[in-house]
Design a protein around this motif. Sequence first.
Motif, PDB file in Angstrom:
ATOM      1  N   THR A 268      16.455   6.137 -39.876  1.00 46.08           N
ATOM      2  CA  THR A 268      16.079   5.785 -41.265  1.00 46.08           C
ATOM      3  C   THR A 268      16.559   6.998 -42.176  1.00 46.08           C
ATOM      4  O   THR A 268      16.903   8.151 -41.858  1.00 46.08           O
ATOM      5  CB  THR A 268      14.645   5.915 -41.512  1.00 46.08           C
ATOM      6  OG1 THR A 268      14.315   5.197 -42.733  1.00 46.08           O
ATOM      7  CG2 THR A 268      13.964   6.990 -41.248  1.00 46.08           C
ATOM      8  N   ILE A 314      11.885  -1.020 -39.015  1.00 46.64           N
ATOM      9  CA  ILE A 314      10.481  -0.868 -38.471  1.00 46.64           C
ATOM     10  C   ILE A 314       9.680  -2.157 -38.625  1.00 46.64           C
ATOM     11  O   ILE A 314       8.958  -2.469 -37.564  1.00 46.64           O
ATOM     12  CB  ILE A 314       9.721   0.442 -38.967  1.00 46.64           C
ATOM     13  CG1 ILE A 314       8.555   0.633 -38.197  1.00 46.64           C
ATOM     14  CG2 ILE A 314       9.463   0.084 -40.617  1.00 46.64           C
ATOM     15  CD1 ILE A 314       8.896   1.008 -36.896  1.00 46.64           C
ATOM     16  N   THR A 315       9.778  -3.023 -39.590  1.00 47.63           N
ATOM     17  CA  THR A 315       8.735  -3.993 -39.624  1.00 47.63           C
ATOM     18  C   THR A 315       9.150  -5.044 -38.639  1.00 47.63           C
ATOM     19  O   THR A 315       8.163  -5.575 -37.791  1.00 47.63           O
ATOM     20  CB  THR A 315       9.041  -4.732 -40.930  1.00 47.63           C
ATOM     21  OG1 THR A 315       8.731  -3.658 -41.951  1.00 47.63           O
ATOM     22  CG2 THR A 315       7.729  -5.934 -41.377  1.00 47.63           C
ATOM     23  N   GLY A 391       7.312  -2.982 -48.044  1.00 47.08           N
ATOM     24  CA  GLY A 391       8.549  -2.332 -48.316  1.00 47.08           C
ATOM     25  C   GLY A 391       8.707  -1.831 -49.711  1.00 47.08           C
ATOM     26  O   GLY A 391       9.462  -0.762 -49.635  1.00 47.08           O
ATOM     27  N   GLU A 392       7.951  -2.381 -50.673  1.00 47.20           N
ATOM     28  CA  GLU A 392       8.129  -1.837 -52.007  1.00 47.20           C
ATOM     29  C   GLU A 392       7.010  -2.020 -52.485  1.00 47.20           C
ATOM     30  O   GLU A 392       6.352  -3.189 -52.350  1.00 47.20           O
ATOM     31  CB  GLU A 392       9.520  -2.163 -52.713  1.00 47.20           C
ATOM     32  CG  GLU A 392       9.793  -3.642 -52.469  1.00 47.20           C
ATOM     33  CD  GLU A 392      10.851  -4.069 -53.292  1.00 47.20           C
ATOM     34  OE1 GLU A 392      11.270  -3.650 -54.270  1.00 47.20           O
ATOM     35  OE2 GLU A 392      11.579  -5.007 -52.630  1.00 47.20           O
ATOM     36  N   ASP A 415      -0.828  -6.813 -49.217  1.00 50.23           N
ATOM     37  CA  ASP A 415       0.274  -5.814 -49.655  1.00 50.23           C
ATOM     38  C   ASP A 415       0.187  -4.569 -48.872  1.00 50.23           C
ATOM     39  O   ASP A 415      -0.835  -3.753 -48.932  1.00 50.23           O
ATOM     40  CB  ASP A 415       0.040  -5.367 -50.913  1.00 50.23           C
ATOM     41  CG  ASP A 415       1.095  -4.489 -51.645  1.00 50.23           C
ATOM     42  OD1 ASP A 415       1.889  -4.053 -50.642  1.00 50.23           O
ATOM     43  OD2 ASP A 415       1.111  -4.417 -52.859  1.00 50.23           O
ATOM     44  N   TRP A 418       3.104   1.142 -45.711  1.00 50.81           N
ATOM     45  CA  TRP A 418       3.459   1.992 -44.483  1.00 50.81           C
ATOM     46  C   TRP A 418       4.931   2.449 -44.585  1.00 50.81           C
ATOM     47  O   TRP A 418       5.680   1.954 -45.531  1.00 50.81           O
ATOM     48  CB  TRP A 418       3.134   1.329 -43.302  1.00 50.81           C
ATOM     49  CG  TRP A 418       3.556   0.064 -43.026  1.00 50.81           C
ATOM     50  CD1 TRP A 418       3.699  -1.140 -43.546  1.00 50.81           C
ATOM     51  CD2 TRP A 418       4.552  -0.237 -42.061  1.00 50.81           C
ATOM     52  NE1 TRP A 418       4.533  -2.116 -43.172  1.00 50.81           N
ATOM     53  CE2 TRP A 418       4.871  -1.698 -42.011  1.00 50.81           C
ATOM     54  CE3 TRP A 418       4.788   0.457 -40.932  1.00 50.81           C
ATOM     55  CZ2 TRP A 418       5.895  -2.357 -40.866  1.00 50.81           C
ATOM     56  CZ3 TRP A 418       5.733  -0.268 -39.703  1.00 50.81           C
ATOM     57  CH2 TRP A 418       6.158  -1.670 -39.991  1.00 50.81           C
ATOM     58  N   ILE A 518       1.294   2.385 -55.290  1.00 50.63           N
ATOM     59  CA  ILE A 518       2.394   3.278 -54.793  1.00 50.63           C
ATOM     60  C   ILE A 518       3.171   3.371 -56.155  1.00 50.63           C
ATOM     61  O   ILE A 518       3.641   2.369 -56.602  1.00 50.63           O
ATOM     62  CB  ILE A 518       3.132   2.792 -53.753  1.00 50.63           C
ATOM     63  CG1 ILE A 518       2.150   2.478 -52.490  1.00 50.63           C
ATOM     64  CG2 ILE A 518       4.176   3.592 -53.158  1.00 50.63           C
ATOM     65  CD1 ILE A 518       1.435   3.726 -52.183  1.00 50.63           C
ATOM     66  N   ARG A 521       9.257   6.718 -54.584  1.00 50.02           N
ATOM     67  CA  ARG A 521       9.635   7.891 -53.679  1.00 50.02           C
ATOM     68  C   ARG A 521       9.682   9.270 -54.523  1.00 50.02           C
ATOM     69  O   ARG A 521       9.953   9.282 -55.784  1.00 50.02           O
ATOM     70  CB  ARG A 521      10.936   7.592 -52.997  1.00 50.02           C
ATOM     71  CG  ARG A 521      11.239   6.600 -52.030  1.00 50.02           C
ATOM     72  CD  ARG A 521      10.531   6.698 -50.905  1.00 50.02           C
ATOM     73  NE  ARG A 521      10.685   8.062 -50.082  1.00 50.02           N
ATOM     74  CZ  ARG A 521      10.251   8.241 -48.832  1.00 50.02           C
ATOM     75  NH1 ARG A 521       9.604   7.244 -48.219  1.00 50.02           N
ATOM     76  NH2 ARG A 521      10.799   9.304 -48.249  1.00 50.02           N
ATOM     77  N   ASN A 527      15.260   2.491 -52.828  1.00 50.93           N
ATOM     78  CA  ASN A 527      14.596   1.604 -52.031  1.00 50.93           C
ATOM     79  C   ASN A 527      15.504   0.396 -52.659  1.00 50.93           C
ATOM     80  O   ASN A 527      14.894  -0.057 -53.716  1.00 50.93           O
ATOM     81  CB  ASN A 527      13.013   1.482 -52.495  1.00 50.93           C
ATOM     82  CG  ASN A 527      12.355   0.522 -51.583  1.00 50.93           C
ATOM     83  OD1 ASN A 527      12.987  -0.626 -51.206  1.00 50.93           O
ATOM     84  ND2 ASN A 527      11.178   0.576 -51.216  1.00 50.93           N
TER      85      ASN A 527
HETATM   86  C1  WTA Z   1       8.072   1.813 -49.683  1.00 55.56           C
HETATM   87  C2  WTA Z   1       9.020  -0.001 -44.445  1.00 55.56           C
HETATM   88  C3  WTA Z   1       4.811   0.124 -52.022  1.00 55.56           C
HETATM   89  C4  WTA Z   1       7.635   3.358 -49.522  1.00 55.56           C
HETATM   90  C5  WTA Z   1       7.621  -0.434 -43.755  1.00 55.56           C
HETATM   91  C6  WTA Z   1       7.773   3.967 -48.394  1.00 55.56           C
HETATM   92  C7  WTA Z   1       6.058   0.580 -50.281  1.00 55.56           C
HETATM   93  C8  WTA Z   1       9.046   3.329 -47.995  1.00 55.56           C
HETATM   94  C9  WTA Z   1       5.366  -0.483 -49.426  1.00 55.56           C
HETATM   95  C10 WTA Z   1       9.009   3.090 -46.514  1.00 55.56           C
HETATM   96  C11 WTA Z   1       4.282  -1.039 -50.267  1.00 55.56           C
HETATM   97  C12 WTA Z   1       6.676   0.446 -48.047  1.00 55.56           C
HETATM   98  N1  WTA Z   1       4.087  -0.691 -51.589  1.00 55.56           N
HETATM   99  N2  WTA Z   1       6.012   0.597 -51.485  1.00 55.56           N
HETATM  100  N3  WTA Z   1       3.412  -2.049 -49.824  1.00 55.56           N
HETATM  101  N4  WTA Z   1       5.783  -0.590 -48.279  1.00 55.56           N
HETATM  102  N5  WTA Z   1       7.051   1.047 -49.279  1.00 55.56           N
HETATM  103  O1  WTA Z   1      10.487   3.275 -43.705  1.00 55.56           O
HETATM  104  O2  WTA Z   1       8.386   3.926 -50.561  1.00 55.56           O
HETATM  105  O3  WTA Z   1      11.676   1.137 -44.686  1.00 55.56           O
HETATM  106  O4  WTA Z   1       7.478   5.244 -48.132  1.00 55.56           O
HETATM  107  O5  WTA Z   1       9.405   1.219 -43.839  1.00 55.56           O
HETATM  108  O6  WTA Z   1       8.766   1.891 -48.412  1.00 55.56           O
HETATM  109  O7  WTA Z   1      10.097   2.269 -46.127  1.00 55.56           O
HETATM  110  P1  WTA Z   1      10.506   1.982 -44.503  1.00 55.56           P
END
Ligand code: WTA
Length: 653
Positions: A268, A314-315, A391-392, A415, A418, A518, A521, A527
């Motif tokens: 990542t 990861i999802t 994811g965001e 929502d 993670w 949230i 970053r 993102n």
């Molecule tokens: C963002 C994806 C807001 C956040 C599972 C995190 C989120 C990064 C959310 C991780 C959410 C993930 N609300 N932001 N529900 N879920 N993020 O490693 O910035 O691809 O640090 O994992 O996505 O992205 P990653």
Amino acid sequence: MSENIESVLHEERVFQPPQSFVAEARLNADSLAALHRQAAEDYEGFWAERAREEITWQTPFNTTLDESDAPHYHWFTDGHLNVSYNCLDRHLAERGDKIAIVFEGEPGDTCTYTYRELHAEVCRFANALKAQGIRKSDRVIIYMPMIAEAVIAMQACARIGATHSVVFGGFSAEALRDRANDAGARMIITADGGHRGGKIVPLKAAVDEAIEHGTPSVEKVIVFERTRHGVPMVEGRDVRWQDAIAGQDDVCEPEWVDAEHPLFLLYTSGSTGKPKGIQHSSAGYLLQAILTNKWVFDLHDRDVYWCTADVGWITGHTYVAYGPLALGATQVIYEGAPTVPDGGRFWKVAADHGVTVFYTAPTAIRALMKLGDAFPQAHDLSKLRLLGTVGEPINPEAWMWYHRIIGGEHCPIVDTWWQTETGGHMIAPIPGAVATKPGSCTLALPGIIADVVDEQGNTIAEPDRGGYLVIRKPWPSMLRTVWGDDERYRKTYWGMFDGRFYLAGDSARRDADGYFWIMGRIDDVLNVSGHRLGTMEIESALAAHEAVAEAAVVGRPHDIKGEAIVAYVIMRGERPTGDNAVAMTKTLRDWVAKEIGPIAKPDEIRFTEGLPKTRSGKIMRRLLRSIAKGEIITSDISTLENEAVIAQLQGKA
Ligand code: WTA
């Protein structure tokens, strides 16, 4: 951080869990409170009990948490298990004939696997891997389309104790090579191609190119025939999947591994140019996959579950390849794009297979929302009972559309916040117990001690004041390290607060009810459509082009993708204008697609003769972000030699 705060609307709406849902939910307010209480009173005892309840151990563990090597925490260390056994074998007696996977390809082909059939396929392929010389702890790259065989390959690796590293099929040959080399992979499992967006993604060709450019550790390539468009095979190196499994036994004794055995690496993006290999354990990871599928998705035996994520993320690991199978659930896997042949495809897939629990990303919701209500309304979505996002941050408008049009106003929306690093959900509503607010991931799960702190690491008690999102205690599914780079692990995640807590890299605030919101970053990670991309990663890709002298990359808000990529580029020669700029933009966008993958293509490239820098020579990204957004700049740009450069940065010259 202040600029992020603006992007979060103040949202007053609150949605209580529907009574009909609460009545049948796995967790209600009382049972949830009991879990929180237990975790608060006896943290290790709480986790030990969960691990004993949820995982089938070959040898039980005695130690729950070993902190001797902190911040490399170890969980359930002396226990032995096999993750694939927990996902397959343990269901055979009761659910052998239950459907585990319903697959639908983009062209419309479908097939199903019962648990018994999936077990047999995984065993056969696991035996094939062994026959090709793969042993416990070897690293295996999986570079496949979103087809059932991708999950079979992951499960087969887990079965023999090989550590897989899935590389998203949208990444380029260069990105694939870098990951294979960093992991020291002995094998790449791929397909001739995959169907995506009405086209064939030429995966095998990318593998050939990656190996041509140097992957000294890779000895073998297994090729599943998906698209059958005829790909050249290299004698002695490439093996057809069908040939590899021919004559292999459909029983394969699982390799019993230590709880801490690395189940997988997943690369990542971070703040620096090089993606990091996030290393996950076996038992701790599996535990969170199981718990969150129960707690957050409320998965019951009768559910038909569909998580639209690709296994390249990861999802797709936790909520496709492992979690649902560990619970013995029926899940849908769909290969292609949401808009092929039209914007109704997701809703048609959901209706055709009777999906009850649906999990996707805000970027997909926004894109499908734009296409209008007629598409979802043309399909019977009445079986849906729970919706999720990841994811965001999801904007309230998209949340409300999801709630009304997709969920028919009767589905709770979870929502889930993670990260690749956290292994599973950390902050998310328990649907039968926690009221939701559009745009908030609500509260931390039992056993997860999340907090918002200031620069000094003090909890911010004041509502709605932004700070650093941290997790105060180690938890079982946390990453163990960055593959081959312990130092980077310690520095990135534990450096800022002297090892006291895990730094997520996100900013967040809590409202008066303690709900988490949230904000984005805090590092140089973008993102884009829910995918993490490092600005420096894209900058190094641009700078690797012979015509480019320097590049700076920032994000700009985008109504579908969340963030769009804006690149400021200084060329070695003259600054291109007019048609030359148009041609160069295309060249550089294609170049980035080749270096990283199409998802990293800049949306906009602005050619400039200078970049604003601090006195110590650092690019002033914050300023560039404001410029990209079209904000009026009042702050100091004195490092720029001439006024004309400002117009260039603004894209006006
Ligand atoms: C963002 C994806 C807001 C956040 C599972 C995190 C989120 C990064 C959310 C991780 C959410 C993930 N609300 N932001 N529900 N879920 N993020 O490693 O910035 O691809 O640090 O994992 O996505 O992205 P990653």
